[in-house]
Motif scaffolding. Structure first.
Motif, short mmCIF file in Angstrom:
data_model
loop_
_atom_site.label_atom_id
_atom_site.label_comp_id
_atom_site.label_asym_id
_atom_site.label_seq_id
_atom_site.Cartn_x
_atom_site.Cartn_y
_atom_site.Cartn_z
N THR A 12 0.83 -1.21 0.00
CA THR A 12 0.00 0.00 0.00
C THR A 12 0.87 1.25 0.00
N ILE A 13 1.91 1.24 0.82
CA ILE A 13 2.82 2.39 0.88
C ILE A 13 3.52 2.57 -0.47
N ARG A 14 3.92 1.46 -1.09
CA ARG A 14 4.59 1.55 -2.40
C ARG A 14 3.67 2.18 -3.43
N ARG A 15 2.39 1.80 -3.41
CA ARG A 15 1.43 2.37 -4.36
C ARG A 15 1.18 3.84 -4.08
N TRP A 16 1.12 4.22 -2.81
CA TRP A 16 0.96 5.63 -2.48
C TRP A 16 2.15 6.44 -2.98
N CYS A 17 3.36 5.90 -2.80
CA CYS A 17 4.57 6.60 -3.26
C CYS A 17 4.53 6.79 -4.78
#
Length: 198
Positions: A12-17
């Motif tokens: 999820t964090i990777r997609r937000w980044c």
């Protein structure tokens, strides 16, 4: 997010980044003062899926990253492409360009910015050489990049955001460093609109 009671995964964090990183980096770039008139240019190899690519980077005399570009070659065509990208993005011509001994820079300088002074020396270019270190650290942490597009997208955002949180601590006292970090986090909250979301 954990403080707010929200449990999320690394994916999820990777997609937000990927979704918000470049927008935040662009907002930070608009807020910073105009970069210096002395540009240090350098290229470093990056291995992507077993193939050598080259990460071209430009920084000013203060260490601010001006732009990055991942390319499969480091010939004159690649150098000219990087020069054009730099000039288009910054919209002004520098006073001095400092490069190492790679002859591709000479061709690009002669054809694109002949009026700019060009200094060639590997010893004068330590500013650009040192700017590769945060990229190498992230490359190791991420187990290398998966594609050219992934590397370009990540490094374009990372170069703008990472420098924001890395003031030159060796030139600041502890009190000054805390003040600078507080100011930069305040700017970050404005850029990311965290105050409005809270």
């Amino acid at each position: 997010m954990l403080v707010r009671g929200v449990v999320i995964s690394y994916e999820t964090i990777r997609r937000w980044c990927a979704k918000f990183g470049q927008a935040y980096a662009n907002r930070l770039r608009r807020r910073r003062p105009r970069p210096g008139d002395k540009w240090h240019l350098d290229e470093v190899f990056v291995k992507i899926n077993g193939t050598i690519h080259y990460l071209w980077r430009a920084v000013d005399q203060h260490g601010n990253v001006l732009d990055v570009l991942v390319q499969p070659r480091r010939n004159a065509t690649a150098a000219k492409r990087f020069f054009r990208k730099l000039l288009k993005g910054l919209q002004y011509v520098p006073r001095v360009i400092v490069t190492d001994g790679l002859s591709s820079y000479q061709v690009a300088h002669r054809e694109i910015v002949p009026s700019v002074q060009h200094r060639r020396s590997k010893y004068l270019n330590n500013r650009a050489e040192n700017s590769h270190q945060p990229t190498r650290q992230r490359e190791r942490a991420m187990k290398r990049f998966t594609s050219v597009r992934h590397a370009q997208r990540f490094l374009s955002a990372f170069s703008g955001i990472s420098a924001h949180f890395r003031p030159r601590r060796h030139r600041l006292s502890a009190t000054q460093w805390r003040t600078v970090i507080d100011e930069r986090f305040a700017v970050w909250r404005e850029v990311t609109a965290l105050d409005a979301a809270a």
